[in-house]
Design an enzyme around this catalytic site. Structure first.
Site, PDB file in Angstrom:
ATOM      1  N   GLU A  73      -7.469   0.271  25.982  1.00  0.00           N
ATOM      2  CA  GLU A  73      -6.404   1.266  26.026  1.00  0.00           C
ATOM      3  C   GLU A  73      -5.246   0.652  26.777  1.00  0.00           C
ATOM      4  OE1 GLU A  73      -7.934   5.116  27.576  1.00  0.00           O
ATOM      5  OE2 GLU A  73      -9.634   4.693  26.289  1.00  0.00           O
TER       6      GLU A  73
ATOM      7  N   SER B 275      -7.309   6.927  29.900  1.00  0.00           N
ATOM      8  CA  SER B 275      -7.162   8.375  29.790  1.00  0.00           C
ATOM      9  C   SER B 275      -7.665   9.147  31.002  1.00  0.00           C
ATOM     10  CB  SER B 275      -7.876   8.871  28.535  1.00  0.00           C
ATOM     11  OG  SER B 275      -9.268   8.638  28.619  1.00  0.00           O
TER      12      SER B 275
ATOM     13  N   ASN C  71      -2.056  17.127  28.026  1.00  0.00           N
ATOM     14  CA  ASN C  71      -1.503  15.792  27.795  1.00  0.00           C
ATOM     15  C   ASN C  71      -0.135  15.879  27.112  1.00  0.00           C
ATOM     16  OD1 ASN C  71      -3.980  14.616  28.691  1.00  0.00           O
ATOM     17  ND2 ASN C  71      -4.848  15.024  26.672  1.00  0.00           N
TER      18      ASN C  71
ATOM     19  N   HIS D 134     -12.050   4.895  25.578  1.00  0.00           N
ATOM     20  CA  HIS D 134     -12.345   6.261  25.140  1.00  0.00           C
ATOM     21  C   HIS D 134     -13.609   6.310  24.261  1.00  0.00           C
ATOM     22  CE1 HIS D 134     -11.426  10.031  22.832  1.00  0.00           C
ATOM     23  NE2 HIS D 134     -10.867  10.393  23.973  1.00  0.00           N
TER      24      HIS D 134
ATOM     25  N   ASP E  45      -5.202   0.934  22.101  1.00  0.00           N
ATOM     26  CA  ASP E  45      -5.100   2.392  21.933  1.00  0.00           C
ATOM     27  C   ASP E  45      -4.015   2.897  22.886  1.00  0.00           C
ATOM     28  OD1 ASP E  45      -5.390   5.134  21.934  1.00  0.00           O
ATOM     29  OD2 ASP E  45      -7.575   5.128  22.213  1.00  0.00           O
TER      30      ASP E  45
ATOM     31  N   HIS F  90      -2.140   7.419  25.512  1.00  0.00           N
ATOM     32  CA  HIS F  90      -1.446   7.996  26.671  1.00  0.00           C
ATOM     33  C   HIS F  90      -0.196   7.213  27.047  1.00  0.00           C
ATOM     34  CE1 HIS F  90      -4.586  10.967  27.404  1.00  0.00           C
ATOM     35  NE2 HIS F  90      -5.402  10.017  26.959  1.00  0.00           N
TER      36      HIS F  90
ATOM     37  N   LYS G 115      -0.551  13.974  21.970  1.00  0.00           N
ATOM     38  CA  LYS G 115      -0.324  13.949  23.419  1.00  0.00           C
ATOM     39  C   LYS G 115       1.175  14.031  23.679  1.00  0.00           C
ATOM     40  CE  LYS G 115      -4.921  12.620  23.978  1.00  0.00           C
ATOM     41  NZ  LYS G 115      -5.942  11.678  23.549  1.00  0.00           N
TER      42      LYS G 115
END
Ligand SMILES: *Cc1c(COP(=O)(O)O)cnc(C)c1O
Length: 400
Positions: free
Chosen positions: A180, A184, A48, A134, A209, A212, A243
């Site tokens: 998110e 992910s 990542n 997640h 979140d 990413h 990440k």
């Protein structure tokens, strides 16, 4: 009573039989598109480290300098006196980067999620989660004791239905929606503006979140919240530092009051030794780099390589999910088939993780390709030739 090890042996055998047994790999090299494991060089499509910062000289130097100045360990939790200048500098840099009043760092993103959700909601409250959030968000919600409702992935109608339910059944409860921004394991994006509008309509709060998305989206590359321009409408912004930022840790960005609450209530923050100061210093260097022209150049290289990877997969007869992120899942469904294909790729010295239950739902196993700014066209040519020799090879998949 049976010996513990005998019971464990049965459990491990069951996992192996269902194609779900996992084991560790050790790398003898830094993260990069080419890693070394067991003396063999592998072409890496698994990390990542999207911007290629994990082994960047700017981060390494900042870490080394802080290591020399502040030592290897923080010595205690932050409240007991483990907080040093690099921790504080990182939090100032994060708040500025994310455009919030304040920020607080945790040893991991997992700890940030658990500490925050449990500080903000509890028994009698309602947490509404996207189906694909997640595991750390799911665990955090369970641990909080709040009532949990899950809406189908990115389904605004489903979210509204649950907000309405919470409003009617629990009018006095705190309501927290968590999603998110870039998912992910699927690489797709949340419709953040619509989610913000819905949570406002029903008087709920929103936690996003950005594990990413941090470093990749928005004018200042701070995340998808910035790209959607909803920073002042999201109560809790979560980031991970391991990440695209290439270092390690988790962070919460928001109002000064939120951060003060977390300092007083977030148990993984209070009861855990502060992360090493060198890690904080390396992360601060990563934020400067991401905000600089080099950050923009790296982001553009990343998007160009993402497009090239999509083309490579399509030309090899594989259709990845349609996404706008460096995570390209190739959903094969069957766990054993997925792990066999990951094994065949590894025999061709290509590292692509097979992702299976419980990380994703049963029957949703996939190869998860990730690409970074430091990959090049030669790397993709190697991938393409490996993929075509696999699909031309025997029908019998080899055991992974
Ligand atoms: C990796 C990840 C986390 C956890 O962050 P760590 O710093 O690795 O503990 C949280 N949320 C999402 C979406 C992630 O991908």
């Amino acid at each position: 009573m049976a010996e513990l090890n005998d019971i464990i042996a049965d459990e491990l055998a069951d996992l192996e039989q269902s194609g779900l047994l996992r084991s560790l790999r050790t790398l003898d090299s830094p993260q990069s598109p080419h890693v070394v494991s067991d003396g063999e060089e592998l072409l890496n499509f698994s990390s990542n480290d999207y911007l290629g910062l994990a082994n960047h000289p700017a981060l390494v130097e900042a870490g080394q300098k802080a290591l020399a100045e502040f030592g290897a360990g923080a010595g205690a939790s932050r409240l007991i006196c483990g907080g040093q200048k690099p921790h504080q500098e990182l939090e100032s840099a994060l708040a500025e980067f994310k455009g919030t009043e304040a920020a607080l760092t945790f040893a991991t993103g997992y700890a940030a999620a658990v500490g925050t959700v449990c500080s903000v909601v509890g028994k009698g409250d309602v947490v509404i989660l996207d189906k694909l959030v997640h595991a750390c968000i799911v665990d955090a919600a369970k641990l909080s004791g709040a009532t949990i409702r899950v809406f189908p992935h990115n389904d605004l109608g489903g979210l509204e239905k649950r907000l309405k339910w919470a409003d009617e059944k629990h009018p006095q409860a705190r309501k927290l929606v968590i999603t998110e921004s870039v998912f992910s394991m699927d690489g797709d994006l949340a419709p953040l503006l619509n989610i913000v509008e819905l949570k406002e309509q029903y008087g709920a709060w929103l936690m996003v979140d950005e594990a990413h998305a941090t470093g990749l989206f928005g004018e200042g590359r701070s995340g998808l919240i910035q790209e959607f321009g909803v920073g002042d409408r999201v109560e809790i912004q979560m980031a991970t530092l391991g990440k695209a930022l290439g270092a390690s840790g988790g962070a919460i960005c928001g109002s000064r009051k939120l951060i003060d609450l977390l300092i007083n209530q977030a148990r993984p923050f209070i009861y855990s030794t502060a992360p090493p100061p060198c890690s904080a210093a390396a992360t601060t260097a990563a934020i400067s780099l991401v905000r600089s022209q080099e950050g923009e150049t790296r982001r553009q290289r990343l998007w160009a390589m993402t497009e090239n990877l999509k083309t490579t997969l399509l030309e090899s007869g594989h259709a990845p999910g349609i996404v706008r992120s460096p995570i390209l899942p190739l959903i094969l469904g069957d766990e054993a088939k997925t792990m066999a294909m990951a094994g065949q790729l590894q025999e061709a010295a290509i590292l692509v993780p097979g992702i299976r239950y419980p990380t994703v739902a049963r029957g949703q196993a996939r190869l998860r390709f990730t690409i970074t700014a430091d990959h090049n066209l030669d790397d993709l040519a190697k991938l393409q030739s490996a993929l075509s020799s696999i699909s031309n090879g025997s029908e019998e998949p080899q055991d992974a």
